[in-house]
Design a protein around this motif. Sequence first.
Motif, PDB file in Angstrom:
ATOM      1  N   VAL A  91      32.065  61.262  64.860  1.00 41.08           N
ATOM      2  CA  VAL A  91      33.439  61.260  63.961  1.00 41.08           C
ATOM      3  C   VAL A  91      33.063  60.950  62.688  1.00 41.08           C
ATOM      4  CG1 VAL A  91      35.654  60.023  63.754  1.00 41.08           C
ATOM      5  CG2 VAL A  91      34.788  60.701  66.015  1.00 41.08           C
ATOM      6  N   LYS A  92      33.457  61.495  61.648  1.00 39.30           N
ATOM      7  CA  LYS A  92      33.116  61.159  60.479  1.00 39.30           C
ATOM      8  C   LYS A  92      34.365  61.061  59.409  1.00 39.30           C
ATOM      9  CE  LYS A  92      29.312  64.407  60.442  1.00 39.30           C
ATOM     10  NZ  LYS A  92      29.211  64.814  61.834  1.00 39.30           N
ATOM     11  N   THR A  93      35.581  61.020  60.099  1.00 43.25           N
ATOM     12  CA  THR A  93      36.803  60.793  59.023  1.00 43.25           C
ATOM     13  C   THR A  93      37.045  59.185  59.603  1.00 43.25           C
ATOM     14  OG1 THR A  93      37.983  61.327  61.092  1.00 43.25           O
ATOM     15  CG2 THR A  93      37.546  63.074  59.448  1.00 43.25           C
ATOM     16  N   PRO A  94      37.825  58.659  58.252  1.00 47.67           N
ATOM     17  CA  PRO A  94      38.073  57.274  58.552  1.00 47.67           C
ATOM     18  C   PRO A  94      39.131  56.912  59.381  1.00 47.67           C
ATOM     19  CG  PRO A  94      39.190  58.548  56.487  1.00 47.67           C
ATOM     20  CD  PRO A  94      38.544  59.448  57.157  1.00 47.67           C
ATOM     21  N   LEU A  95      40.082  58.008  59.991  1.00 46.83           N
ATOM     22  CA  LEU A  95      40.999  57.558  61.112  1.00 46.83           C
ATOM     23  C   LEU A  95      40.559  58.457  62.407  1.00 46.83           C
ATOM     24  CD1 LEU A  95      44.018  57.733  59.149  1.00 46.83           C
ATOM     25  CD2 LEU A  95      43.062  55.829  59.849  1.00 46.83           C
ATOM     26  N   VAL A  96      40.826  58.046  63.483  1.00 53.64           N
ATOM     27  CA  VAL A  96      40.348  58.744  64.590  1.00 53.64           C
ATOM     28  C   VAL A  96      41.716  58.405  65.580  1.00 53.64           C
ATOM     29  CG1 VAL A  96      39.169  56.736  65.711  1.00 53.64           C
ATOM     30  CG2 VAL A  96      39.012  59.093  66.418  1.00 53.64           C
ATOM     31  N   LEU A  97      42.167  59.528  66.371  1.00 54.48           N
ATOM     32  CA  LEU A  97      42.991  59.635  67.291  1.00 54.48           C
ATOM     33  C   LEU A  97      42.493  59.882  68.613  1.00 54.48           C
ATOM     34  CD1 LEU A  97      46.507  59.594  67.389  1.00 54.48           C
ATOM     35  CD2 LEU A  97      46.141  62.102  68.151  1.00 54.48           C
ATOM     36  N   VAL A  98      42.698  58.753  69.502  1.00 50.63           N
ATOM     37  CA  VAL A  98      42.001  58.968  70.883  1.00 50.63           C
ATOM     38  C   VAL A  98      43.205  59.032  71.787  1.00 50.63           C
ATOM     39  CG1 VAL A  98      40.757  58.165  72.587  1.00 50.63           C
ATOM     40  CG2 VAL A  98      40.263  57.221  70.207  1.00 50.63           C
ATOM     41  N   SER A  99      42.985  60.024  72.676  1.00 51.35           N
ATOM     42  CA  SER A  99      43.916  60.394  73.724  1.00 51.35           C
ATOM     43  C   SER A  99      43.289  60.786  75.024  1.00 51.35           C
ATOM     44  CB  SER A  99      44.779  61.678  73.307  1.00 51.35           C
ATOM     45  OG  SER A  99      45.885  61.817  74.074  1.00 51.35           O
ATOM     46  N   ASP A 100      43.747  60.481  75.873  1.00 53.81           N
ATOM     47  CA  ASP A 100      43.159  60.728  77.346  1.00 53.81           C
ATOM     48  C   ASP A 100      43.920  62.164  77.895  1.00 53.81           C
ATOM     49  OD1 ASP A 100      41.780  58.097  78.119  1.00 53.81           O
ATOM     50  OD2 ASP A 100      43.816  57.570  77.626  1.00 53.81           O
ATOM     51  N   VAL A 101      43.065  62.885  78.412  1.00 55.07           N
ATOM     52  CA  VAL A 101      43.516  64.235  78.946  1.00 55.07           C
ATOM     53  C   VAL A 101      44.574  63.932  80.081  1.00 55.07           C
ATOM     54  CG1 VAL A 101      41.818  64.638  80.795  1.00 55.07           C
ATOM     55  CG2 VAL A 101      42.845  66.305  79.560  1.00 55.07           C
ATOM     56  N   ARG A 120      49.999  50.488  57.841  1.00 56.45           N
ATOM     57  CA  ARG A 120      50.218  48.820  57.710  1.00 56.45           C
ATOM     58  C   ARG A 120      49.333  48.305  58.672  1.00 56.45           C
ATOM     59  NH1 ARG A 120      55.033  50.817  60.132  1.00 56.45           N
ATOM     60  NH2 ARG A 120      55.230  49.849  62.324  1.00 56.45           N
ATOM     61  N   ALA A 121      48.695  48.868  59.463  1.00 61.97           N
ATOM     62  CA  ALA A 121      47.678  48.363  60.700  1.00 61.97           C
ATOM     63  C   ALA A 121      46.434  48.948  60.715  1.00 61.97           C
ATOM     64  CB  ALA A 121      48.435  48.488  61.608  1.00 61.97           C
ATOM     65  N   ASP A 122      45.554  48.573  61.557  1.00 57.53           N
ATOM     66  CA  ASP A 122      44.195  49.030  61.905  1.00 57.53           C
ATOM     67  C   ASP A 122      44.297  49.983  63.001  1.00 57.53           C
ATOM     68  OD1 ASP A 122      42.715  47.334  59.870  1.00 57.53           O
ATOM     69  OD2 ASP A 122      43.368  45.764  61.093  1.00 57.53           O
ATOM     70  N   CYS A 123      45.346  49.723  63.825  1.00 51.75           N
ATOM     71  CA  CYS A 123      45.557  50.507  65.011  1.00 51.75           C
ATOM     72  C   CYS A 123      46.979  50.652  65.343  1.00 51.75           C
ATOM     73  CB  CYS A 123      44.688  49.948  66.326  1.00 51.75           C
ATOM     74  SG  CYS A 123      45.006  50.852  67.944  1.00 51.75           S
ATOM     75  N   ALA A 124      47.539  51.889  65.549  1.00 50.68           N
ATOM     76  CA  ALA A 124      48.856  52.267  66.130  1.00 50.68           C
ATOM     77  C   ALA A 124      49.088  52.784  67.350  1.00 50.68           C
ATOM     78  CB  ALA A 124      49.322  53.121  64.957  1.00 50.68           C
ATOM     79  N   LEU A 154      46.047  55.693  67.300  1.00 48.11           N
ATOM     80  CA  LEU A 154      45.500  55.845  66.140  1.00 48.11           C
ATOM     81  C   LEU A 154      44.753  54.674  65.572  1.00 48.11           C
ATOM     82  CD1 LEU A 154      44.958  58.025  63.942  1.00 48.11           C
ATOM     83  CD2 LEU A 154      47.441  57.409  62.867  1.00 48.11           C
ATOM     84  N   SER A 155      43.411  54.880  65.302  1.00 42.07           N
ATOM     85  CA  SER A 155      42.587  53.652  64.584  1.00 42.07           C
ATOM     86  C   SER A 155      41.866  53.826  63.462  1.00 42.07           C
ATOM     87  CB  SER A 155      41.588  53.137  65.942  1.00 42.07           C
ATOM     88  OG  SER A 155      42.420  52.816  67.179  1.00 42.07           O
ATOM     89  N   ARG A 156      41.521  52.977  62.702  1.00 41.35           N
ATOM     90  CA  ARG A 156      40.640  53.053  61.636  1.00 41.35           C
ATOM     91  C   ARG A 156      39.097  53.084  62.330  1.00 41.35           C
ATOM     92  NH1 ARG A 156      43.409  52.998  57.175  1.00 41.35           N
ATOM     93  NH2 ARG A 156      45.351  51.895  57.270  1.00 41.35           N
ATOM     94  N   THR A 157      38.386  54.139  62.072  1.00 41.41           N
ATOM     95  CA  THR A 157      37.209  54.542  62.816  1.00 41.41           C
ATOM     96  C   THR A 157      36.256  53.484  62.743  1.00 41.41           C
ATOM     97  OG1 THR A 157      37.721  56.878  62.161  1.00 41.41           O
ATOM     98  CG2 THR A 157      35.383  56.231  62.973  1.00 41.41           C
ATOM     99  N   GLU A 158      35.898  53.036  61.510  1.00 45.76           N
ATOM    100  CA  GLU A 158      34.893  51.937  61.334  1.00 45.76           C
ATOM    101  C   GLU A 158      34.980  50.502  62.047  1.00 45.76           C
ATOM    102  OE1 GLU A 158      31.874  52.206  60.413  1.00 45.76           O
ATOM    103  OE2 GLU A 158      32.287  54.681  60.183  1.00 45.76           O
TER     104      GLU A 158
END
Length: 380
Positions: A91-101, A120-124, A154-158
């Motif tokens: 992952v190279k983007t500042p935000l990452v959306l993680v989902s389970d199949v 307004r947060a680090d994770c939604a 949805l989280s901030r990747t770093e």
Amino acid sequence: MSDLTLVLLAAGEATRFKKPVKKQWLRVGSVPLWLHVLETFRAMRLFKEAVVVGHADEVAFMRRHIYNEKVRFVAGGPSRQASLKNALEAVKTPLVLVSDVARPCVDKTICKTLLAAVERADCAVPTLPVPDTVWYDGRPIDRKHLLRIQTPQLSRTELLRKALEAETEFTDESSAIHAVGGKVAFIAGDASLHKLTFAEDTALLPCLTTPDTSARFTGTGFDVHAFDTSKGHRPMVLGGVKIDAPMGFLAHSDGDVAIHALIDALMGAAGMGDIGEIFPDTDASWAGADSAKLLRHVVHLLTHAGFEIASADLTIVAQTPKIAPHKEAMRRRLAELLDIAPQHMNVKTTTTEKLGFVGRKEGVAVQASATLKFFNWMQP
């Protein structure tokens, strides 16, 4: 399109699902569930890239389903957290959306609401209230303080990368982010994001439709092995049956040329490639391997990937030894290994009328075909 990467987790063993097929390979029509979920997300046009995490034994097969430079496949680890860490390396983007199949009924509204909340947060994360009375450790708990956490998240990747470096095993991203002091924003979830854990959960997921049980897939296989007449040669094994002969086969494994051809036919029908891709002759671990065990492993892969074996057919071409006396034993042994009824396994024999290497009694050739169908997971 946001500066956002989708990570789709599909590497689990699905042990609680209690079906022959793994849940990520349930067919929605003719499409495996993991691909159905991926295409649902990609249709939202919110993501720069997507990373699909699959079981190490299945990643190569997953890649065969889609050729798109914006979709990457990585092998999962022994846990959800280990799989996610593997994915984040890509992952190279500042935000990452993680989902389970396992939560297949996603929609764009949830994703867009998460995007607004993460500002307004680090994770939604999407949440649902707990409607039932809850007791813990001998006393009731005020349920208005309880939330059921769903995905996608949805989280901030770093920050997520940093959080997952801890020795603690987290069950989701919000727990990891919270543990390192990050701020978590909650949004209203949806009952349609119900998690597919047990077989009975399929009835609660409206996006799952009937598998295409009419489809049939046929593959062919061909293999040749020369005879080994040296002193101390391996016993001859053909079609899973030991044959009393003054020679064996020259081969990396036990040389069962019939099973090798059958494996190629099965893999061809599934679109999985060929026998050399999973049992390379450069791998010392397969030296002298029992081909019956190799076949069972392939059947295991096919079953987990959502296929059933409908039928198989072999033509064994040999001038020597005499195969006809062993045909019935081979047919029954192979049917047992394939877990199909004996009448759906056929074995034929012929010679080359003394022509070619077979006619010169230098070896045996086998032609195989196999037909597969999708497993009907809707059956009780």
